[in-house]
Design an enzyme around this catalytic site. Structure first.
Site, PDB file in Angstrom:
ATOM      1  N   HIS A 105      -5.332  -6.438   3.804  1.00 34.66           N
ATOM      2  CA  HIS A 105      -4.345  -5.360   3.939  1.00 34.66           C
ATOM      3  C   HIS A 105      -3.620  -5.473   5.277  1.00 34.66           C
ATOM      4  CE1 HIS A 105      -5.649  -2.735   0.512  1.00 34.66           C
ATOM      5  NE2 HIS A 105      -6.581  -3.661   0.538  1.00 34.66           N
ATOM      6  N   CYS A 140       0.833  -1.195   0.000  1.00 32.57           N
ATOM      7  CA  CYS A 140       0.000   0.000   0.000  1.00 32.57           C
ATOM      8  C   CYS A 140       0.867   1.243   0.000  1.00 32.57           C
ATOM      9  CB  CYS A 140      -0.986   0.001   1.162  1.00 32.57           C
ATOM     10  SG  CYS A 140      -0.281   0.450   2.752  1.00 32.57           S
ATOM     11  N   GLU A 141       0.380   2.240  -0.718  1.00 30.57           N
ATOM     12  CA  GLU A 141       1.153   3.474  -0.846  1.00 30.57           C
ATOM     13  C   GLU A 141       1.135   4.298   0.438  1.00 30.57           C
ATOM     14  OE1 GLU A 141      -0.641   5.626  -4.061  1.00 30.57           O
ATOM     15  OE2 GLU A 141      -2.526   5.933  -2.989  1.00 30.57           O
ATOM     16  N   HIS A 142       0.244   3.970   1.364  1.00 33.38           N
ATOM     17  CA  HIS A 142       0.154   4.767   2.590  1.00 33.38           C
ATOM     18  C   HIS A 142       1.149   4.324   3.658  1.00 33.38           C
ATOM     19  CE1 HIS A 142      -4.151   5.215   1.046  1.00 33.38           C
ATOM     20  NE2 HIS A 142      -3.503   6.313   0.779  1.00 33.38           N
ATOM     21  N   HIS A 143       1.368   3.003   3.754  1.00 36.35           N
ATOM     22  CA  HIS A 143       2.216   2.485   4.843  1.00 36.35           C
ATOM     23  C   HIS A 143       3.360   1.618   4.351  1.00 36.35           C
ATOM     24  CE1 HIS A 143      -1.923   3.052   6.432  1.00 36.35           C
ATOM     25  NE2 HIS A 143      -1.274   3.642   7.427  1.00 36.35           N
ATOM     26  N   GLN A 155      -5.804  -0.347  -3.423  1.00 33.38           N
ATOM     27  CA  GLN A 155      -6.538  -1.423  -4.104  1.00 33.38           C
ATOM     28  C   GLN A 155      -7.435  -0.887  -5.219  1.00 33.38           C
ATOM     29  OE1 GLN A 155      -8.237  -4.388  -1.518  1.00 33.38           O
ATOM     30  NE2 GLN A 155      -9.716  -5.017  -3.048  1.00 33.38           N
ATOM     31  N   CYS A 168      -1.796  -3.351   6.597  1.00 34.57           N
ATOM     32  CA  CYS A 168      -1.882  -2.104   7.372  1.00 34.57           C
ATOM     33  C   CYS A 168      -3.155  -2.087   8.217  1.00 34.57           C
ATOM     34  CB  CYS A 168      -1.786  -0.865   6.484  1.00 34.57           C
ATOM     35  SG  CYS A 168      -3.053  -0.698   5.243  1.00 34.57           S
TER      36      CYS A 168
END
Ligand SMILES: [Zn+2]
Length: 192
Positions: A149, A80-83, A121, A151
């Site tokens: 996920h 994931c691009e966030h975590h 996603q 995260c």
């Protein structure tokens, strides 16, 4: 944006190890920065690959076949691009060929190329669908992803067992509810 050197990337990993509260100089961690940097090369190899190139090697002869081609449960691993935490799951791909069909393994390659980039996603679902739609000139495309996920499981809300389903429809699939139902029935049989 210039690419850092491998040495610079390894130094950055050392900073993160210190940030985690450990000592990058201790024996067990001495080779960790190199391993992490090399793992990144593998996790994110999709940046160096072109899905259009994969789909350009298609076979033309569909000998009057008019139905959809549906591939179930293509496994993938992404981050994931966030975590930068893994999210892992399966992809269902369907397309209605016009004049072009491609080798089935090529569709799995396209999934991998987009998965091996920093993603969310929804974006992954859309990119796979658009790539197949454009490059095969397909009459319609449907893509669904079911993923867990990390995260959400190993940090944050810690919800083990929760999975996320996303779908994206293009062309005939966007217009035709019957086609969508047919696709979603195949999907429902796949989700345990
Ligand atoms: Zn995340």
């Amino acid at each position: 944006m210039s690419k850092p050197t491998k040495q610079e990337a390894m130094e950055a990993v050392k900073v993160l190890l210190r940030w985690a509260g450990d000592n990058p100089a201790r024996f067990g961690l001495q080779d960790t920065p190199r391993r992490v940097v090399e793992a990144f090369e593998e996790y994110f190899q999709g940046y160096k690959q072109d899905p259009a190139k994969e789909l350009s090697k298609n076979f033309d002869d569909i000998t009057g076949y008019k139905g959809p081609v549906i591939i179930r449960e293509i496994p993938f691993e992404s981050h994931c691009e966030h975590h930068i935490a893994p999210f892992i799951g399966k992809v269902w791909v369907a397309y209605l060929p016009s004049e072009k069909v491609c080798g089935l393994s090529k569709l799995a390659r396209v999934v991998d190329i987009f998965a091996k980039r920093l993603q969310n996603q929804e974006m992954l679902t859309r990119q796979i669908a658009e790539s197949i739609h454009t490059n095969l000139n397909a009459k319609g495309v449907a893509v669904a992803i079911d993923a867990v996920h990390h995260c959400m499981t190993t940090r944050g809300v810690h919800k083990h067992g929760a999975s996320t389903v996303t779908t994206h429809f293009l062309g005939e699939y966007e217009k035709d509810v019957e086609l969508q139902h047919q696709f979603l029935n195949v999907l429902n049989r796949g989700i345990k």
